[in-house]
Design a protein around this motif. Structure first.
Motif, PDB file in Angstrom:
ATOM      1  N   GLY A  10     174.183 -12.394  89.924  1.00 60.15           N
ATOM      2  CA  GLY A  10     174.170 -13.359  88.836  1.00 60.15           C
ATOM      3  C   GLY A  10     174.905 -14.625  89.187  1.00 60.15           C
ATOM      4  N   LEU A  11     175.152 -15.423  88.160  1.00 56.77           N
ATOM      5  CA  LEU A  11     175.854 -16.697  88.297  1.00 56.77           C
ATOM      6  C   LEU A  11     177.316 -16.504  87.915  1.00 56.77           C
ATOM      7  CD1 LEU A  11     175.740 -19.845  88.612  1.00 56.77           C
ATOM      8  CD2 LEU A  11     175.283 -19.911  86.152  1.00 56.77           C
ATOM      9  N   VAL A  12     178.209 -16.938  88.778  1.00 63.28           N
ATOM     10  CA  VAL A  12     179.637 -16.812  88.490  1.00 63.28           C
ATOM     11  C   VAL A  12     180.346 -18.056  88.982  1.00 63.28           C
ATOM     12  CG1 VAL A  12     180.077 -15.569  90.647  1.00 63.28           C
ATOM     13  CG2 VAL A  12     181.650 -15.305  88.729  1.00 63.28           C
ATOM     14  N   GLN A  13     181.323 -18.516  88.249  1.00 61.87           N
ATOM     15  CA  GLN A  13     182.076 -19.711  88.624  1.00 61.87           C
ATOM     16  C   GLN A  13     183.009 -19.428  89.794  1.00 61.87           C
ATOM     17  OE1 GLN A  13     181.542 -22.831  87.363  1.00 61.87           O
ATOM     18  NE2 GLN A  13     179.830 -21.755  86.367  1.00 61.87           N
ATOM     19  N   GLY A 115     167.298  -2.791 100.492  1.00 59.35           N
ATOM     20  CA  GLY A 115     166.919  -3.131  99.135  1.00 59.35           C
ATOM     21  C   GLY A 115     166.218  -4.475  99.109  1.00 59.35           C
ATOM     22  N   PRO A 116     165.607  -4.814  97.976  1.00 54.84           N
ATOM     23  CA  PRO A 116     164.884  -6.082  97.863  1.00 54.84           C
ATOM     24  C   PRO A 116     165.801  -7.292  97.736  1.00 54.84           C
ATOM     25  CG  PRO A 116     164.838  -4.912  95.784  1.00 54.84           C
ATOM     26  CD  PRO A 116     165.474  -3.985  96.778  1.00 54.84           C
ATOM     27  N   GLY A 117     167.068  -7.055  97.430  1.00 56.67           N
ATOM     28  CA  GLY A 117     168.016  -8.155  97.338  1.00 56.67           C
ATOM     29  C   GLY A 117     168.335  -8.546  95.909  1.00 56.67           C
ATOM     30  N   THR A 118     169.554  -9.029  95.726  1.00 59.82           N
ATOM     31  CA  THR A 118     169.982  -9.537  94.420  1.00 59.82           C
ATOM     32  C   THR A 118     170.714 -10.860  94.649  1.00 59.82           C
ATOM     33  OG1 THR A 118     171.166  -8.989  92.368  1.00 59.82           O
ATOM     34  CG2 THR A 118     172.169  -8.239  94.418  1.00 59.82           C
ATOM     35  N   LEU A 119     170.417 -11.844  93.829  1.00 58.90           N
ATOM     36  CA  LEU A 119     170.935 -13.191  94.030  1.00 58.90           C
ATOM     37  C   LEU A 119     172.313 -13.352  93.401  1.00 58.90           C
ATOM     38  CD1 LEU A 119     170.503 -16.119  94.994  1.00 58.90           C
ATOM     39  CD2 LEU A 119     169.400 -16.554  92.773  1.00 58.90           C
ATOM     40  N   VAL A 120     173.224 -13.884  94.194  1.00 59.17           N
ATOM     41  CA  VAL A 120     174.555 -14.254  93.713  1.00 59.17           C
ATOM     42  C   VAL A 120     174.693 -15.766  93.870  1.00 59.17           C
ATOM     43  CG1 VAL A 120     177.036 -14.069  94.129  1.00 59.17           C
ATOM     44  CG2 VAL A 120     175.575 -12.033  94.284  1.00 59.17           C
ATOM     45  N   THR A 121     175.013 -16.428  92.790  1.00 61.20           N
ATOM     46  CA  THR A 121     175.138 -17.884  92.816  1.00 61.20           C
ATOM     47  C   THR A 121     176.537 -18.279  92.357  1.00 61.20           C
ATOM     48  OG1 THR A 121     172.793 -18.145  92.307  1.00 61.20           O
ATOM     49  CG2 THR A 121     174.202 -20.073  92.015  1.00 61.20           C
ATOM     50  N   VAL A 122     177.219 -19.017  93.227  1.00 61.92           N
ATOM     51  CA  VAL A 122     178.543 -19.555  92.899  1.00 61.92           C
ATOM     52  C   VAL A 122     178.415 -21.073  92.999  1.00 61.92           C
ATOM     53  CG1 VAL A 122     181.006 -19.465  93.375  1.00 61.92           C
ATOM     54  CG2 VAL A 122     179.551 -17.510  93.975  1.00 61.92           C
TER      55      VAL A 122
END
Length: 124
Positions: A10-13, A115-122
Motif C-alpha cells: 500500500g501507500l505509506v508516508q 508470488g505475483p507481487g504487491t506494490l509498496v509506495t513511499v
C-alpha cells in the motif's frame, strides 16, 4: 497448483511502517528457504531478505535495522515488517520460496515459487 500469495502492500508516508504477508496457496509438504525481493520502477529485482526453515536470516544492507523477516512454518507463511520506510523502498515486493510437494517427497524435487507481487509506495 502451488502458488505464493502476498498481501499488505500500500501507500505509506516516509517514516511509516507496513507489514507484508505471504502464504502458500495449494498443497505443499514443506517450505524451505523463503524471502522477499523487490523491484523498483525501471530497475532489476533485488533481494530484500531471506529466512531459512530454521530461522537464519539474511538482509540487504539497505534494509538492515529497519526490516524484519519472520515465518510461521506451521502456516507455510513468511512476513516482512518494514519500519522507518524511505522513498527508495518504493517498489513491487515479491514473495519467494523453495518448496517440496508431497508427491515429490521421494524424488526430493524442489519447486521455486514466486508470488505475483504487491506494490509498496513511499512518496516523496
Amino acid at each position: 497448483q502451488v502458488q505464493l500469495v502476498e498481501s499488505g502492500g500500500g501507500l505509506v508516508q516516509p517514516g511509516g511502517s507496513l507489514r507484508l504477508s505471504c502464504a502458500v496457496s495449494g498443497s505443499i509438504f514443506s517450505m524451505y528457504a523463503m524471502g522477499w525481493y523487490r523491484q523498483a520502477p525501471g530497475k532489476q529485482r533485488d533481494l530484500v531478505a531471506t529466512i531459512t526453515h530454521s530461522d537464519n536470516t539474511n538482509y540487504a544492507d539497505s534494509v538492515k535495522g529497519r526490516f524484519t523477516i519472520s515465518r510461521n512454518n506451521t502456516k507455510n507463511s513468511v512476513y516482512l515488517q518494514m519500519n522507518t520506510l524511505k522513498t527508495e523502498d518504493t517498489g513491487v515486493y515479491f514473495c519467494w520460496g523453495e518448496g517440496l510437494r508431497a508427491v515429490e517427497v521421494c524424488t526430493g524435487r524442489i519447486l521455486e515459487l514466486w508470488g505475483p507481487g504487491t506494490l509498496v509506495t513511499v512518496p516523496t
